[in-house]
Design a protein around this motif. Structure first.
Motif, PDB file in Angstrom:
ATOM      1  N   UNK A 162     -89.920  12.025  -9.500  1.00  0.00           N
ATOM      2  CA  UNK A 162     -90.379  13.294  -8.921  1.00  0.00           C
ATOM      3  C   UNK A 162     -89.253  14.315  -8.857  1.00  0.00           C
ATOM      4  N   UNK A 163     -88.053  13.888  -8.500  1.00  0.00           N
ATOM      5  CA  UNK A 163     -86.947  14.840  -8.340  1.00  0.00           C
ATOM      6  C   UNK A 163     -86.541  15.442  -9.680  1.00  0.00           C
ATOM      7  N   UNK A 164     -86.474  14.624 -10.716  1.00  0.00           N
ATOM      8  CA  UNK A 164     -86.140  15.147 -12.049  1.00  0.00           C
ATOM      9  C   UNK A 164     -87.238  16.066 -12.558  1.00  0.00           C
ATOM     10  N   UNK A 165     -88.493  15.702 -12.294  1.00  0.00           N
ATOM     11  CA  UNK A 165     -89.609  16.544 -12.728  1.00  0.00           C
ATOM     12  C   UNK A 165     -89.592  17.888 -12.010  1.00  0.00           C
ATOM     13  N   UNK A 166     -89.257  17.854 -10.733  1.00  0.00           N
ATOM     14  CA  UNK A 166     -89.173  19.114  -9.974  1.00  0.00           C
ATOM     15  C   UNK A 166     -88.072  20.003 -10.549  1.00  0.00           C
ATOM     16  N   UNK A 167     -86.899  19.416 -10.797  1.00  0.00           N
ATOM     17  CA  UNK A 167     -85.792  20.194 -11.347  1.00  0.00           C
ATOM     18  C   UNK A 167     -86.179  20.819 -12.686  1.00  0.00           C
ATOM     19  N   UNK A 168     -86.872  20.068 -13.526  1.00  0.00           N
ATOM     20  CA  UNK A 168     -87.312  20.579 -14.827  1.00  0.00           C
ATOM     21  C   UNK A 168     -88.238  21.782 -14.646  1.00  0.00           C
ATOM     22  N   UNK A 169     -89.226  21.619 -13.793  1.00  0.00           N
ATOM     23  CA  UNK A 169     -90.188  22.706 -13.586  1.00  0.00           C
ATOM     24  C   UNK A 169     -89.519  23.919 -12.963  1.00  0.00           C
ATOM     25  N   UNK A 170     -88.590  23.681 -12.018  1.00  0.00           N
ATOM     26  CA  UNK A 170     -87.907  24.780 -11.353  1.00  0.00           C
ATOM     27  C   UNK A 170     -87.050  25.575 -12.337  1.00  0.00           C
ATOM     28  N   UNK A 171     -86.404  24.879 -13.261  1.00  0.00           N
ATOM     29  CA  UNK A 171     -85.555  25.542 -14.237  1.00  0.00           C
ATOM     30  C   UNK A 171     -86.367  26.341 -15.253  1.00  0.00           C
ATOM     31  N   UNK A 172     -87.631  25.981 -15.419  1.00  0.00           N
ATOM     32  CA  UNK A 172     -88.477  26.655 -16.405  1.00  0.00           C
ATOM     33  C   UNK A 172     -89.577  27.472 -15.747  1.00  0.00           C
ATOM     34  N   UNK A 173     -89.325  27.904 -14.552  1.00  0.00           N
ATOM     35  CA  UNK A 173     -90.380  28.527 -13.756  1.00  0.00           C
ATOM     36  C   UNK A 173     -90.865  29.841 -14.348  1.00  0.00           C
ATOM     37  N   UNK A 174     -90.021  30.535 -15.090  1.00  0.00           N
ATOM     38  CA  UNK A 174     -90.411  31.833 -15.652  1.00  0.00           C
ATOM     39  C   UNK A 174     -90.888  31.736 -17.097  1.00  0.00           C
ATOM     40  N   UNK A 175     -90.995  30.555 -17.607  1.00  0.00           N
ATOM     41  CA  UNK A 175     -91.394  30.395 -19.007  1.00  0.00           C
ATOM     42  C   UNK A 175     -92.827  29.902 -19.119  1.00  0.00           C
ATOM     43  N   UNK A 176     -93.412  30.125 -20.279  1.00  0.00           N
ATOM     44  CA  UNK A 176     -94.721  29.542 -20.564  1.00  0.00           C
ATOM     45  C   UNK A 176     -94.448  28.118 -21.044  1.00  0.00           C
ATOM     46  N   UNK A 177     -94.569  27.187 -20.133  1.00  0.00           N
ATOM     47  CA  UNK A 177     -94.112  25.826 -20.457  1.00  0.00           C
ATOM     48  C   UNK A 177     -95.259  24.873 -20.756  1.00  0.00           C
ATOM     49  N   UNK A 178     -96.479  25.406 -20.899  1.00  0.00           N
ATOM     50  CA  UNK A 178     -97.608  24.494 -21.101  1.00  0.00           C
ATOM     51  C   UNK A 178     -97.416  23.636 -22.342  1.00  0.00           C
ATOM     52  N   UNK A 179     -96.971  24.249 -23.425  1.00  0.00           N
ATOM     53  CA  UNK A 179     -96.751  23.463 -24.651  1.00  0.00           C
ATOM     54  C   UNK A 179     -95.490  22.616 -24.530  1.00  0.00           C
ATOM     55  N   UNK A 180     -94.463  23.221 -23.921  1.00  0.00           N
ATOM     56  CA  UNK A 180     -93.201  22.497 -23.773  1.00  0.00           C
ATOM     57  C   UNK A 180     -93.373  21.250 -22.904  1.00  0.00           C
TER      58      UNK A 180
END
Length: 386
Positions: A100-118
């Motif tokens: 969960x912590x690594x997943x949160x960090x990933x999402x937080x770092x990409x918060x301004x991007x369109x990350x659906x495909x990524x």
């Protein structure tokens, strides 16, 4: 009237537990301290102080020996925050298993991007595991450990417990599916998760160190929500990524700081509103039971005693655990023609506690003075039945 002095913020539910015979934070002559984490190690205790109650389990902020020498009973409130710690440990087990912590960090770092495909491309990085069917070792099966063990059984884990000092009361609380082991290194061999729930003392300092970590299987997840120092942090750091996959602890230390495999929480194990209420209420009741009846259940420095109080008066004597103390005390009572209704005596290490109920009382002040002047007596109290 009894006077209570508080330290730290004590929950209102605890303060409201006191009956009208008690005043809170009157500055004159406190009979009791009600505390949480205040450091009393260098405190000067007033002569009137009879009891210190800690709303919580740890008492390393109280000078036990000094308090004992001054005739002050010390109490804690074991179990008052046990459920809070259990819930945090279980939540951390789930969080580490599911990354969960690594997943949160990933999402937080990409918060301004369109990350659906990524995300579809990257989410395999966060594939976790389930707790169901995994092996958990609980070291220490007291108030917290027994709850963790039982909850893990409910989650479908294979749970083992190690506790050479398991009390009969604690044993009754443990699910019969928890397999008890008697050798720590043997117990560590098959565990996927290890969680520590033992008190901090000379025997448990460094309980988990290099030899114990060497006995573990590779990639174990280790939890310390007991006390700092029980796990050797240097030994942990030396084995991170090899024997230890993650280390989760409630106790910060420079040596484990800024390590991606260490998850440190800021000593919040027992920090819930419910736990604070429970601890304060339990501490308030402990103080009242001691001052009004002489009860010593959950005392740190006195044997746990609770006797029915049916006589008009009760003497309580805190004294050194040496021969002929009861004889000396009762001799003074006999010389004053005081009839003993009931009596009990017990010891804890170097300190003993004697409770004597009497039917009549002659020469009260003289008796108290005579008993207090026995060299081995630390404090004598006379309580009138209410």
């Amino acid at each position: 009237m009894y006077q209570i002095k508080t330290f730290n913020a004590i929950a209102d539910k605890g303060l409201n537990t006191f009956t009208p015979e008690y005043t809170i934070n009157q500055p004159d002559n406190p009979d009791a301290y009600l505390i949480r984490s205040v450091n009393l190690l260098k405190a000067q205790f007033p002569a009137t102080l009879k009891v210190i109650a800690r709303a919580g389990a740890g008492v390393n902020n109280i000078p036990i020996k000094d308090a004992t020498n001054h005739g002050i009973a010390v109490f804690n409130t074991p179990g008052s925050n046990a459920n809070a710690v259990k819930e945090l440990v279980i939540s951390m087990m789930i969080a580490t298993a599911r990354k969960v912590f690594a997943a949160y960090d990933y999402s937080h770092q990409n918060i301004n991007a369109d990350i659906s495909k990524q995300v579809e491309y990257d989410k395999a990085k966060f594939n976790g595991t389930e707790l169901f069917g995994k092996n958990l070792l609980v070291v220490g099966l007291g108030n917290v450990g027994s709850l963790v063990a039982n909850e893990a059984v409910n989650l479908g884990m294979n749970v083992s417990g190690y506790d050479p000092y398991l009390s009969a009361d604690s044993a009754w609380k443990i699910n019969n599916r928890v397999h008890r082991l008697t050798d720590l290194k043997q117990a560590l061999k098959n565990a996927d998760y290890v969680t520590i729930h033992v008190p901090k003392n000379k025997e448990t300092m460094g309980l988990i160190s290099n030899a114990e970590i060497k006995a573990m299987k590779d990639q174990v997840v280790l939890f310390n929500y007991a006390r700092g120092g029980i796990v050797d942090n240097k030994a942990v750091v030396d084995n991170l990524g090899i024997k230890i996959q993650f280390y989760c602890t409630d106790f910060g230390d420079d040596i484990i700081a800024d390590n991606p495999r260490v998850i440190t929480t800021p000593h919040i194990g027992g920090s819930t509103l419910e736990a604070e209420d429970n601890g304060a209420i339990k501490a308030a009741n402990t103080i009242m039971n001691f001052l009004e009846n002489g009860d010593t259940v959950n005392s740190i420095n006195l044997p746990g005693m609770k006797l029915p109080f049916n006589a008009p008066y009760r003497f309580t004597v805190m004294h050194q655990n040496v021969p002929n103390m009861v004889g000396q005390i009762t001799t003074h009572l006999a010389q004053a023609h005081v009839n003993i209704n009931n009596m009990a005596n017990a010891a804890k290490a170097e300190t003993a506690y004697t409770v004597i109920d009497v039917d009549n009382l002659n020469y009260k002040n003289q008796l108290l003075k005579q008993i207090q002047e026995i060299p081995e007596v630390r404090r004598v109290r006379l309580i009138a039945h209410r």
